[in-house]
Design an enzyme around this catalytic site. Structure first.
Site, short mmCIF file in Angstrom:
data_model
loop_
_atom_site.label_atom_id
_atom_site.label_comp_id
_atom_site.label_asym_id
_atom_site.label_seq_id
_atom_site.Cartn_x
_atom_site.Cartn_y
_atom_site.Cartn_z
CG ASP A 189 -2.08 0.91 1.16
OD1 ASP A 189 -2.34 1.45 0.07
OD2 ASP A 189 -2.74 1.11 2.19
CD GLU A 249 -0.39 5.25 -4.27
OE1 GLU A 249 -1.09 4.23 -4.41
OE2 GLU A 249 0.04 5.64 -3.17
CG ASP A 284 -7.72 4.65 0.09
OD1 ASP A 284 -7.68 3.42 0.28
OD2 ASP A 284 -6.82 5.42 0.46
#
Length: 800
Positions: free
Chosen positions: A404, A407, A480
């Site tokens: 997670d 990015e 999300d």
């Protein structure tokens, strides 16, 4: 000399001038202008690669996307010279290169235009940041539709939109939010029944304009790097999808349990709470295979550690859960806490494994642990080190990892500044080039570590950010999202789009990560997710104290939710077979109707309906209180799953939508393998494989793939491939079976369940032996069931 036209804030745009010379070497063709080089590489009869060197020098030919197993297999190709063009030809394509400006026109072998340049390749100097912005613009053909680009939360048809790839932590994104987490620079075009694809393999920030700025032009460009793209011809869109997946790589088969139901929350702790959740699933008889541990399982959010207060005996906990059929997946983020007493921080610092700013200072930023540093996954030495860190988790019994925040996400800053430096496998670049592949390489090294230390078992990996080709080692989810009906629709669209963008192993956070769904929304989401390759409930319920487990909404909803999760487990042999087709042939598991019926214009903008594998057509209920809805059926005959009513395609059908049902249709002629009910995969031996066979009067082929569901024996031929061919007509039902068998199953026979037979038979002939059928073989729902040996080859049932 080069042609210069127009200006912008980035400077003058430049265009190639006339070709001065050319050469051929093997399957490469190079065309030289005053300053520019065009390289045309024939990869296969239907795959052509184009590279442009704006200043006459190609950059390093290197890709994190393409598969090492990609084969170059042109059979017939050559070149012809004409007065105004060069023509490179294959058995399927003609590529025309204009002598005066390098503009490309691609046609099929009969001369039908598939794709053609508008302004073609051009570039401008990126004065503020260095390098060049490289462009390519194409003409939009009449009625052309565009698809692909990964997880974009917008309509499936991208015509009229502009979108970009720059991995972004998009918390609570909405419809049309852009960019999002993943960076898949690949799109499809469809016009006149002809499908093609373009894969722009460039890791800089890339932008795609599908007729938004100018209705007649489709453009794509990057703020750095090369204009380097693959043209992939179909003409079938599914053929394009398969070819793209072979270029960027097909996945390994996952463990079968990874296709079961997953339960996740931010966060389940302490260990007693985890055990309580697991026990409740078993007590309530709701199937489940996987429980996730979010960031609170760690000691102060330090990766690869355990909170001794919450989880004093993690190995014992995982052992106890395994005894009840549960596997544990844990989260790992890229941020490594700055802490002189933290061994992983010390080791990374000592060996220079962390990213640095342009002036040599460490890249520091706040994430969950506080101040963090970040491994440079573009360095192969760092990837090897990162992989080694998973030994402890694997030895503790962890079976999967969830990457997670990669990015990469940094609190308050958003992401890394562009001056951060990266090794990039020896090239040494700025973050502008490495940003879109940071999470991609994190997940790659994570997968390598888990695979190494879990052998002989197969690992499971899920990642939030990635680049093209991540399907080789990871699944993804849509990020999300929000508890809303709009996000239920987005979940369907995003999973379809990701599937045709090479990444089929995908799902959404069921019920929404942010907010609190009511029972109806959660139930409808479970129904949709039953037909997504990854089926995971996840929520940020630590913020509100709201529980989002299948039993959280009351008995009315729990009953329906349990029904659909149970159906998921019954359909596992079909789902696993569909995954095998994807892993073997690159065929997407979810298929928008435009991809399965592209000659039918009515399918081109369908978003609710999709094919789940070869035989199931699925839609979803997308509004609160909806009592009925319209579903478009493509050409063919379709059985309604819940009552076997038969419907003709190429029409919109009104379907009742009571809470306990959603629109599901089965292709007439299909064979749908099913397991008996179970609470988790491998709960018990499958002693009877059900074959639900749907009568049809057109020839239809179906498949069943079987192996151990874990381990790697299938790579050594330890699997079964069973093919079915139904060739029925009005006078008789006729099913043929062929098989390759090298894996011993627990079952010795099939229960044949025949749907829709238009006459009442008195016997079934199995391999020439007549089996009488009496009223015990006829069910109240008008199906006919009987037993057949696993090795049967032919079943005939004749009209009396």
């Amino acid at each position: 000399m080069q042609v210069e036209t127009s200006s912008s804030k980035y400077g003058v745009k430049h265009y190639p001038d006339a070709i001065r010379e050319w050469k051929k070497e093997g399957n490469y063709f190079c065309f030289y202008t005053t300053e520019t080089i065009l390289e045309v590489r024939v990869i296969a009869d239907k795959i052509i690669r184009f590279r442009y060197a704006a200043d006459g020098t190609f950059q390093r030919d290197f890709s994190y996307a393409t598969s090492d197993t990609m084969e170059e297999s042109p059979i017939t190709f050559g070149i012809k010279e004409w007065e105004e063009t060069f023509e490179i030809y294959t058995d399927a394509l003609k590529v025309f290169i204009a002598r005066d400006n390098l503009r490309i026109t691609i046609s099929d072998k009969d001369g039908k235009v598939i794709n053609q340049d508008e302004m073609g390749f051009h570039w401008q100097h990126y004065l503020q940041k260095g390098g060049k912005i490289v462009y390519c613009s194409k003409l939009v053909q009449e009625g052309e539709c565009f698809y692909g680009l990964g997880d974009k939360p917008t309509d499936l048809n991208l015509r009229g939109k502009r979108l970009e790839n720059y991995g972004t932590d998009a918390y609570g994104y909405q419809k049309d939010t852009d960019p999002l987490y993943r960076n898949i620079p690949f799109y499809y075009g469809l016009h006149d029944g002809i499908g093609y694809g373009i894969f722009f393999d460039n890791t800089f920030r890339t932008i795609f304009d599908f007729g938004k700025e100018r209705e007649d032009a489709c453009s794509f460009w990057a703020r750095g790097g090369e204009m380097n793209y693959y043209f992939i011809y179909g003409p079938e869109l599914l053929e394009v999808a398969a070819s793209y997946t072979k270029i960027t790589g097909t996945p390994e088969l996952p463990p079968l349990w990874a296709l079961g139901y997953h339960q996740c929350r931010w966060s389940y702790f302490p260990d007693t709470r985890v055990k309580e959740i697991a026990a409740t699933f078993r007590k309530r008889r709701i199937p489940c295979d996987v429980i996730y541990l979010d960031i609170d399982y760690m000691d102060g959010f330090r990766c690869f550690t355990w909170n001794k207060e919450y989880f004093p005996d993690p190995a014992g906990l995982i052992r106890d859960l395994a005894a009840e059929g549960f596997k544990v997946v844990v989260i790992i983020d890229p941020g490594i806490k700055v802490d002189p007493d933290y061994s992983i921080y010390q080791e990374g610092l000592r060996n220079n494994y962390f990213c640095k700013r342009a002036d040599g200072a460490l890249m520091e930023g706040d994430v969950w642990p506080g101040k963090c540093v970040f491994p440079d996954y573009t360095n192969p030495v760092v990837r090897e080190w990162w992989s080694s860190l998973f030994k402890g988790l694997a030895e503790t019994g962890v079976r999967g990892v969830w990457n997670d925040m990669n990015e990469p996400a940094v609190f308050e800053m958003g992401s890394f500044p562009e001056d951060v430096r990266h090794d990039y496998d020896g090239e040494e670049v700025s973050h502008r080039k490495a940003h879109n592949i940071y999470g991609h390489l994190m997940s790659k090294s994570t997968a390598a570590g888990m695979k190494k230390y879990l052998l002989p078992n197969r690992p499971f990996l899920i990642t939030r950010s990635c680049y093209a080709g991540a399907q080789r080692w990871s699944s993804v989810w849509t990020g999300d999202n929000v508890s809303s009906w709009e996000h239920l629709w987005l979940a369907s669209v995003q999973c379809q789009r990701l599937a045709v963008s090479g990444i089929s192993f995908t799902g959404s956070d069921i019920g929404g990560f942010i907010g609190e769904p009511d029972g109806e929304l959660y139930t409808r989401w479970i129904q949709l997710a039953t037909f997504h390759p990854l089926m995971r409930t996840h929520s940020a319920s630590n913020e509100t104290g709201f529980n989002q487990e299948p039993w959280s909404f009351g008995p009315e909803y729990e009953k329906v939710v349990t029904r659909f999760i149970s159906l998921r487990y019954q359909l596992l042999p079909y789902l696993y077979t569909t995954f095998w087709q994807y892993a073997t042939n690159g065929m997407p598991m979810l298929r928008p109707l435009a991809f399965t019926a592209q000659q039918d214009p009515a399918t081109h903008n369908c978003t609710h309906e999709f094919m789940f594998g070869d035989s199931l057509l699925v839609s979803h209920v997308g509004e609160k209180g909806m009592k009925e809805m319209q579903v478009y059926l493509p050409e063919g005959n379709w059985y309604y799953f819940w009552n076997d009513s038969l419907h003709t395609g190429k029409q919109a059908l009104t379907v009742a939508t009571p809470l306990e049902e959603m629109p599901i249709f089965v292709k007439a002629g299909a064979v749908l393998p099913r397991y008996p009910e179970m609470q988790y995969t491998h709960e018990k031996p499958v002693t009877e494989m059900l074959l639900h066979v749907y009568y049809g009067e057109t020839t239809v082929r179906s498949m069943l793939y079987e192996d151990a569901g874990d381990h790697y024996g299938y790579r050594n031929g330890q699997y079964n491939i069973i093919t079915f061919k139904q060739v029925s007509d009005a006078q008789q039902f006729h099913l043929k079976k062929k098989y390759y068998v090298n894996y011993e199953t627990a079952y010795t026979h099939h229960r044949i369940v025949l749907h829709g037979l238009p006459f009442r038979p008195v016997a079934a002939i199995v391999d020439g032996v007549s089996i009488p059928l009496d009223r015990e073989n006829f069910a109240a729902d008008n199906t006919i069931s009987f037993l057949a040996d696993r090795g049967f080859e032919e079943i005939i049932i004749r009209r009396p």
